[in-house]
Design a protein around this motif. Structure first.
Motif, mmCIF file in Angstrom:
data_model
loop_
_atom_site.group_PDB
_atom_site.id
_atom_site.type_symbol
_atom_site.label_atom_id
_atom_site.label_comp_id
_atom_site.label_asym_id
_atom_site.label_seq_id
_atom_site.Cartn_x
_atom_site.Cartn_y
_atom_site.Cartn_z
ATOM 1 N N ASN A 78 45.775 37.376 41.744
ATOM 2 C CA ASN A 78 44.712 38.186 42.352
ATOM 3 C C ASN A 78 43.380 37.441 42.340
ATOM 4 O O ASN A 78 42.643 37.457 43.327
ATOM 5 N N GLU A 103 41.279 36.348 45.654
ATOM 6 C CA GLU A 103 39.935 36.888 45.893
ATOM 7 C C GLU A 103 38.821 35.861 45.733
ATOM 8 O O GLU A 103 37.810 35.931 46.420
ATOM 9 N N HIS A 104 38.987 34.939 44.810
ATOM 10 C CA HIS A 104 37.872 34.046 44.487
ATOM 11 C C HIS A 104 38.086 32.582 44.853
ATOM 12 O O HIS A 104 37.142 31.890 45.194
#
Lengths: 286, 259
Positions: A62, A66-67
């Motif tokens: 995740n 996302e990053h």
């Protein structure tokens, strides 16, 4: 391609090379959840190689999605995520998440990491385990699925055939060879985990032999890696039957080695009057 | 900061003391900017047992002569081969790598730079940079014996220098943390340190007890030097982080040292 765990996420090398020139960037091993990795010391230099016991340190899929992914999207046309886990459900959940990322063109399924206690290599050392995890991920991952094989097995060809039968699009080999380093003066192991994975030129003859065997055994493309330090090593893997190659530990010695190898292969082809790299794949004369 | 792979030419090698060598390198191009605390990954050729590059601290950058100084402690095969290279040898380097020491906030700050053994190397460049910015750092150098106190004349260009030796052959006898300069007033407002881990831990412990901000430079075993391999990690308040990119300089409050 760059071998997983040796090239970071790519930007680490952008001061040294034009990352778009690479066939693919395989980012470091990604798991469902955050992993702290193994304690220091994680590395031992050995003659013509090194042992590592990083233990899949990463922030989880995740966080990656996302990053990290937004910042590396477009770095190369082929961003490949190396996916690892300790149980089948983890592999599946991670693959499902990665499948949603447009810029990721393939998954390299890591069933061969020797540095995690549960799973990882456990799936990769039996044909049955390798088949089971490949089958499960195949169901949820529609894009290109590469399975990275462990050399720490009796018959790597049998395992390659098993994952081919379950729908793998390609196999990559070899992951590191299980090894060990001892500090004689301190009478202690060098690595915190006692054993670790050997890479570098020390493993090249083993890798070449296994690529040769697997290329004979399967119909799907074989990606060769293991101790490739220069264009000549790369050409040897292509002659043995690899359709593509990965550069791993050599990135630590020369951060610009990948593009030098691409240039070197092209010069070799020109010098020998080959019009395409296809002409040397599996062209070993025996 | 942009990183480079460059071939540098060896200008000179001077044996400062047994197994300690000051090697000066130059380049046809102007050397890139380097910060105090940063390091260089040096490729060692012709050493069959040396596979990886050797991470070496920037000891000094001489802009006038376009020279990079590296202080080498020849303790393994790689550093021994390196220190024996003939003048004009071409040596490949990846640099500048890592973070740097934090510059002081106030001009009035009283700065202590503590170095031990080959760990004094980055203290010279840090001292030079502090001096160039108008500070007057105090150096505290420690060694087992007098011959281990290196580059004294260079340190003296940039500040007051105090020494300790374990055998008392130079400066005060004992360890750096026992030196009387630590008791001088006004108290030091910031401490920087590099050296053997037990020394740095003692310095860190002193700093914490006296509530003085302190940075140390670590030398965990490295492979890539650019944050790709995750081998050189240190267990910090943020978890395992790469010493080569998040460090080598850490504030002691980031570390989990038992001090």
């Amino acid at each position: 391609m760059t071998a997983s765990g040796t090239f970071g996420y790519g930007p680490e090398f952008s001061d040294f090379i034009d990352v778009t020139r690479l066939g693919a960037v395989i980012v470091k091993g990604t798991t469902l959840n955050y992993r702290e990795g193994n304690p220091y010391p994680r590395m031992a230099e050995t003659p013509s190689g090194m042992l590592n016991a990083v233990g899949l340190q990463n922030k989880g899929v995740n966080y990656f999605a996302e990053h990290i992914y937004p910042s590396i999207k477009g770095l190369n046309d082929n961003i490949i995520v190396n996916v690892s886990g300790s149980q089948i459900e983890d592999y599946v959940a991670t693959a499902e998440k990665v499948a949603q990322l447009d810029g990721v063109t393939a998954i390299e399924l890591n069933i061969s990491c020797p540095n995690v206690k549960q799973g990882g290599m456990a799936f990769g050392v039996t044909a049955c385990g390798a088949a089971e995890v490949t089958k499960a991920v195949r169901k949820v991952y529609p894009k290109t699925l590469i399975v990275k094989l462990s050399p720490n097995v009796t018959s790597i060809s049998d395992i390659a055939k098993a994952v081919e039968a379950e729908g793998a699009d390609s196999v990559s080999l070899i992951n590191t060879i299980l090894g060990m380093a001892i500090d004689a003066e301190r009478r202690k192991p060098v690595l915190s985990t006692i054993t670790g994975g050997l890479s570098g030129p020390a493993v090249k003859p083993v890798a070449l032999r296994m690529v040769w065997q697997v290329a004979q055994a399967v119909q799907i493309p074989v990606i060769g890696l293991g101790g490739i330090m220069n264009w000549k090593d790369a050409v040897e893997f292509l002659l043995a039957g690899a359709t593509a190659i990965q550069i791993g530990t050599a990135n630590f010695i020369d951060p610009a080695v990948t593009v030098k190898i691409i240039d070197g292969i092209n010069e070799y082809l020109d010098r020998n009057n080959f019009s395409s790299v296809q002409e040397i794949i599996g062209a070993l004369e025996v | 900061m942009k990183k480079y792979i460059s071939d540098l030419r060896l200008v000179s090698t001077e044996e400062l003391s047994s197994d300690y060598f000051l090697m000066k390198f130059t380049s046809n191009e102007p050397l890139p900017e380097m910060l105090p605390g940063q390091f260089v990954e040096v490729k060692v050729d012709n050493s069959p047992t040396t596979f990886l590059r050797r991470p070496i601290s920037v000891n000094y950058v001489d802009k006038e002569t376009n020279e990079l100084w590296l202080l080498i402690h020849a303790i393994g095969d790689g550093t021994r081969v390196l220190s024996a290279l003939p003048v004009n040898s071409i040596v490949n380097m990846v640099y500048p790598l890592g973070n740097s020491f934090t510059m002081p906030e106030k001009a009035s700050e009283r700065l202590l730079l503590v170095g031990g053994g080959v760990g004094t190397a980055p203290m010279l460049y840090l001292g030079a940079q502090l001096y160039a910015h108008g500070f007057h750092p105090t150096f505290l150098l420690g060694a087992r014996t007098a011959s281990g106190i290196l580059q004294l004349e260079h340190f003296e260009r940039f500040g007051a220098v105090f020494c300790t030796t374990e055998d008392g052959t130079m400066g005060e006898k004992g360890f750096v943390t026992q030196h009387s300069v630590l008791a001088s007033q006004p108290a030091f407002s910031r401490i920087y340190s590099c050296g053997p881990k037990p020394m740095m831990m003692a310095v860190a412990s002193y700093a914490r007890k006296n509530n003085i901000p302190c940075e140390v430079s670590l030398e965990n075993t490295m492979a890539c030097g650019v944050g790709a391999c995750l081998c050189c990690v240190e267990d910090t308040q943020k978890g395992n982080v790469c010493v080569c990119t998040e460090g080598p300089v850490f504030n002691i409050n980031q570390l989990k040292w038992p001090i």
